[in-house]
Design a protein around this motif. Structure first.
Motif, PDB file in Angstrom:
ATOM      1  N   LYS A  87       0.849  -1.118  -0.024  1.00  0.00           N
ATOM      2  CA  LYS A  87       0.051   0.063   0.062  1.00  0.00           C
ATOM      3  C   LYS A  87       0.753   1.346   0.150  1.00  0.00           C
ATOM      4  CE  LYS A  87      -3.947  -1.713   2.484  1.00  0.00           C
ATOM      5  NZ  LYS A  87      -4.845  -2.125   1.546  1.00  0.00           N
ATOM      6  N   ALA A  88       0.410   2.355  -0.718  1.00  0.00           N
ATOM      7  CA  ALA A  88       0.949   3.574  -0.696  1.00  0.00           C
ATOM      8  C   ALA A  88      -0.030   4.451   0.128  1.00  0.00           C
ATOM      9  CB  ALA A  88       1.256   3.993  -2.103  1.00  0.00           C
ATOM     10  N   ILE A  89       0.595   4.964   1.187  1.00  0.00           N
ATOM     11  CA  ILE A  89      -0.540   5.903   1.891  1.00  0.00           C
ATOM     12  C   ILE A  89       0.102   7.602   1.639  1.00  0.00           C
ATOM     13  CG2 ILE A  89      -0.955   6.882   4.389  1.00  0.00           C
ATOM     14  CD1 ILE A  89      -2.060   3.997   3.545  1.00  0.00           C
ATOM     15  N   ILE A  90      -0.732   8.179   0.945  1.00  0.00           N
ATOM     16  CA  ILE A  90      -0.247   9.791   0.574  1.00  0.00           C
ATOM     17  C   ILE A  90      -1.449  10.558   1.590  1.00  0.00           C
ATOM     18  CG2 ILE A  90      -0.275  11.386  -1.146  1.00  0.00           C
ATOM     19  CD1 ILE A  90       0.137   8.653  -3.014  1.00  0.00           C
ATOM     20  N   LEU A  91      -0.775  11.483   2.129  1.00  0.00           N
ATOM     21  CA  LEU A  91      -1.292  12.557   2.955  1.00  0.00           C
ATOM     22  C   LEU A  91      -1.098  13.755   2.544  1.00  0.00           C
ATOM     23  CD1 LEU A  91      -2.840  12.873   5.593  1.00  0.00           C
ATOM     24  CD2 LEU A  91      -0.461  13.071   6.843  1.00  0.00           C
ATOM     25  N   GLU A  92      -1.983  14.568   2.001  1.00  0.00           N
ATOM     26  CA  GLU A  92      -1.921  15.859   1.308  1.00  0.00           C
ATOM     27  C   GLU A  92      -2.961  16.938   1.766  1.00  0.00           C
ATOM     28  OE1 GLU A  92      -0.051  18.201   0.332  1.00  0.00           O
ATOM     29  OE2 GLU A  92       1.197  16.680  -0.840  1.00  0.00           O
ATOM     30  N   PHE A  93      -2.485  18.103   1.579  1.00  0.00           N
ATOM     31  CA  PHE A  93      -3.508  19.226   1.668  1.00  0.00           C
ATOM     32  C   PHE A  93      -4.469  19.161   0.729  1.00  0.00           C
ATOM     33  CE2 PHE A  93      -0.270  21.230   4.532  1.00  0.00           C
ATOM     34  CZ  PHE A  93      -0.854  21.430   5.743  1.00  0.00           C
ATOM     35  N   SER A  94      -5.857  19.504   1.149  1.00  0.00           N
ATOM     36  CA  SER A  94      -6.724  19.841  -0.106  1.00  0.00           C
ATOM     37  C   SER A  94      -7.562  21.015   0.158  1.00  0.00           C
ATOM     38  CB  SER A  94      -7.615  18.429  -0.027  1.00  0.00           C
ATOM     39  OG  SER A  94      -7.950  18.099   1.117  1.00  0.00           O
ATOM     40  N   ASN A  95      -8.351  21.271  -0.532  1.00  0.00           N
ATOM     41  CA  ASN A  95      -9.229  22.557  -0.427  1.00  0.00           C
ATOM     42  C   ASN A  95     -10.582  22.368  -0.037  1.00  0.00           C
ATOM     43  OD1 ASN A  95      -7.237  24.636  -1.691  1.00  0.00           O
ATOM     44  ND2 ASN A  95      -7.137  23.168  -3.051  1.00  0.00           N
TER      45      ASN A  95
ATOM     46  N   ARG B 162     -10.149   9.591   1.626  1.00  0.00           N
ATOM     47  CA  ARG B 162     -10.525   9.753   2.674  1.00  0.00           C
ATOM     48  C   ARG B 162     -10.016  11.348   3.345  1.00  0.00           C
ATOM     49  NH1 ARG B 162      -8.125   4.473   5.946  1.00  0.00           N
ATOM     50  NH2 ARG B 162      -9.229   2.909   5.115  1.00  0.00           N
ATOM     51  N   PRO B 163     -11.343  12.295   2.962  1.00  0.00           N
ATOM     52  CA  PRO B 163     -10.869  13.657   3.514  1.00  0.00           C
ATOM     53  C   PRO B 163     -11.008  13.739   4.946  1.00  0.00           C
ATOM     54  CG  PRO B 163     -12.774  13.460   1.764  1.00  0.00           C
ATOM     55  CD  PRO B 163     -12.551  11.981   2.323  1.00  0.00           C
ATOM     56  N   GLN B 164     -10.076  14.533   5.603  1.00  0.00           N
ATOM     57  CA  GLN B 164     -10.101  14.943   7.009  1.00  0.00           C
ATOM     58  C   GLN B 164     -10.434  16.115   7.304  1.00  0.00           C
ATOM     59  OE1 GLN B 164      -8.976  12.085   8.959  1.00  0.00           O
ATOM     60  NE2 GLN B 164      -9.051  11.120   7.009  1.00  0.00           N
ATOM     61  N   THR B 165     -10.827  16.550   8.370  1.00  0.00           N
ATOM     62  CA  THR B 165     -11.195  17.813   9.089  1.00  0.00           C
ATOM     63  C   THR B 165     -11.758  18.947   8.044  1.00  0.00           C
ATOM     64  OG1 THR B 165      -9.230  17.261  10.245  1.00  0.00           O
ATOM     65  CG2 THR B 165     -10.170  19.585  10.654  1.00  0.00           C
ATOM     66  N   PHE B 166     -12.925  18.612   7.795  1.00  0.00           N
ATOM     67  CA  PHE B 166     -13.956  19.350   6.684  1.00  0.00           C
ATOM     68  C   PHE B 166     -13.096  19.637   5.259  1.00  0.00           C
ATOM     69  CE2 PHE B 166     -13.965  21.518  10.996  1.00  0.00           C
ATOM     70  CZ  PHE B 166     -15.264  21.342  11.174  1.00  0.00           C
ATOM     71  N   GLY B 167     -12.230  18.825   5.012  1.00  0.00           N
ATOM     72  CA  GLY B 167     -11.715  18.534   3.686  1.00  0.00           C
ATOM     73  C   GLY B 167     -10.470  19.627   3.755  1.00  0.00           C
ATOM     74  N   ILE B 168      -9.849  19.885   4.812  1.00  0.00           N
ATOM     75  CA  ILE B 168      -8.392  20.770   4.715  1.00  0.00           C
ATOM     76  C   ILE B 168      -7.376  19.910   4.303  1.00  0.00           C
ATOM     77  CG2 ILE B 168      -6.612  21.598   6.160  1.00  0.00           C
ATOM     78  CD1 ILE B 168      -9.015  22.872   7.950  1.00  0.00           C
ATOM     79  N   CYS B 169      -7.623  18.387   4.529  1.00  0.00           N
ATOM     80  CA  CYS B 169      -6.403  17.484   4.324  1.00  0.00           C
ATOM     81  C   CYS B 169      -7.175  15.950   3.645  1.00  0.00           C
ATOM     82  CB  CYS B 169      -5.485  17.189   5.490  1.00  0.00           C
ATOM     83  SG  CYS B 169      -4.530  16.158   5.318  1.00  0.00           S
ATOM     84  N   THR B 170      -6.377  15.359   3.003  1.00  0.00           N
ATOM     85  CA  THR B 170      -7.088  14.093   2.581  1.00  0.00           C
ATOM     86  C   THR B 170      -5.854  13.112   2.690  1.00  0.00           C
ATOM     87  OG1 THR B 170      -8.239  15.047   0.716  1.00  0.00           O
ATOM     88  CG2 THR B 170      -8.143  12.912   0.455  1.00  0.00           C
ATOM     89  N   ILE B 171      -6.346  11.803   3.039  1.00  0.00           N
ATOM     90  CA  ILE B 171      -5.649  10.596   3.244  1.00  0.00           C
ATOM     91  C   ILE B 171      -5.988   9.700   1.787  1.00  0.00           C
ATOM     92  CG2 ILE B 171      -5.011   8.681   4.431  1.00  0.00           C
ATOM     93  CD1 ILE B 171      -5.778  10.214   6.981  1.00  0.00           C
ATOM     94  N   TYR B 172      -5.076   9.260   1.163  1.00  0.00           N
ATOM     95  CA  TYR B 172      -5.245   8.760   0.000  1.00  0.00           C
ATOM     96  C   TYR B 172      -4.493   7.237   0.293  1.00  0.00           C
ATOM     97  CZ  TYR B 172      -6.335  12.818  -2.454  1.00  0.00           C
ATOM     98  OH  TYR B 172      -6.811  14.107  -2.824  1.00  0.00           O
ATOM     99  N   VAL B 173      -5.299   6.152   0.069  1.00  0.00           N
ATOM    100  CA  VAL B 173      -4.699   4.848   0.373  1.00  0.00           C
ATOM    101  C   VAL B 173      -4.999   4.030  -0.898  1.00  0.00           C
ATOM    102  CG1 VAL B 173      -4.915   2.729   1.863  1.00  0.00           C
ATOM    103  CG2 VAL B 173      -5.866   4.695   2.588  1.00  0.00           C
ATOM    104  N   ALA B 174      -3.679   3.639  -1.340  1.00  0.00           N
ATOM    105  CA  ALA B 174      -3.540   3.259  -3.034  1.00  0.00           C
ATOM    106  C   ALA B 174      -2.941   1.941  -2.762  1.00  0.00           C
ATOM    107  CB  ALA B 174      -2.776   4.043  -3.825  1.00  0.00           C
ATOM    108  N   THR B 175      -3.413   0.755  -3.393  1.00  0.00           N
ATOM    109  CA  THR B 175      -2.933  -0.293  -3.198  1.00  0.00           C
ATOM    110  C   THR B 175      -2.665  -0.942  -4.554  1.00  0.00           C
ATOM    111  OG1 THR B 175      -4.753  -0.930  -1.668  1.00  0.00           O
ATOM    112  CG2 THR B 175      -3.545  -3.021  -2.544  1.00  0.00           C
ATOM    113  N   LYS B 176      -1.423  -1.894  -4.626  1.00  0.00           N
ATOM    114  CA  LYS B 176      -0.756  -2.012  -5.724  1.00  0.00           C
ATOM    115  C   LYS B 176      -1.128  -3.646  -6.058  1.00  0.00           C
ATOM    116  CE  LYS B 176       3.777  -3.346  -8.080  1.00  0.00           C
ATOM    117  NZ  LYS B 176       4.888  -2.834  -8.064  1.00  0.00           N
TER     118      LYS B 176
END
Length: 246
Positions: free
Chosen positions: A161-169, A232-246
């Motif tokens: 799995k790749a876990i990507i945590l990134e800001f969103s709007n 998986r959006p977090q905290t009103f969509g300020i941040c998003t967790i993406y879980v990608a599986t190979k």
């Protein structure tokens, strides 16, 4: 609206490519990065990190690659939660890695966590090497997002799995308006005061605004090889967790 985060650079009047500018920027702000990160996210980034790492619990990864590892916070948190045999952290900023090395030494983690200078888009590892790959607030700074994600896919083992945590709007009123004001005006002011590099903290909100989030990001992930990405959006969509599986 088209998104092109590859052309957005921290220092607009400099001629260097994005990659070199991002490395320079993080070298410039490395001494105050951790403090500012927690301060500007009101400490919520710590909760996001824990949630993101817990998404790996089901696969019990033993060998993890932390891309754009920075000062090593995400990897150190991963050790606490997952206790893998080994984490390798890669980053293009020596300044950030110097901070990470101090943390590794102070916590006695030399045997479990190793960092190396390297390009996140040209990973120096064999195919199918890692059980998991993590990236916290790093993919936004890639010069070529799809190429970077393809390389992450390549070094992952099948089933990994790749876990990507990134800001969103955030999209909803009034969070969207408050967030935009905070990110546009408050963040650069605080950043400039503490880090003496205002360009870095002007680049931050711009890079978030241009980042292809949500389903757009899922589509780029799919082109990079990942057939399955959970959003998986977090905290009103300020941040998003993406879980990608190979």
């Amino acid at each position: 609206m088209t998104h092109d985060s590859s052309t957005l650079k921290p220092y607009k009047d400099a001629n260097d490519g994005k990659k070199k500018q991002v490395a320079d920027m993080f070298n410039n702000i490395s001494h105050s990065y951790d403090f500012l990160n927690h301060f500007m996210s009101l400490g919520i980034d710590i909760i996001w990190r824990k949630k993101a790492i817990r998404a790996l619990k089901s696969i019990h990864p033993q060998l993890i690659l932390d891309v754009a590892t920075g000062t090593g916070d995400f990897a150190i948190e991963s050790i606490k939660i997952l206790n893998p045999k080994k984490i390798i952290g890669v980053d293009i900023s020596q300044g950030m890695l110097d901070v990470a090395k101090k943390k590794i030494a102070s916590k006695g983690l030399e045997g479990q966590f190793e960092v190396q200078l390297g390009d996140s888009e040209k990973l120096q590892f064999d195919d199918n090497t890692f059980d998991a790959v993590t990236v916290a607030f790093g993919v936004r700074n890639f010069e070529n997002l799809e190429k970077g994600l393809s390389d992450i896919y390549r070094v992952l083992k099948p089933g990994g799995k790749a876990i990507i945590l990134e800001f969103s709007n955030p999209k909803k009123f009034p969070i969207k308006q408050l967030y935009n004001f905070y990110f546009k005006y408050v963040t650069p002011t605080i950043g400039k005061f503490f880090s003496k590099d205002s360009s870095a903290y002007e680049y931050l909100p711009e890079s978030v605004a241009q980042f292809p989030e949500g389903q757009q990001f899922v589509e780029i992930n799919r082109r990079a090889g990942f057939n399955h990405t959970i959003v998986r959006p977090q905290t009103f969509g300020i941040c998003t967790i993406y879980v990608a599986t190979k």
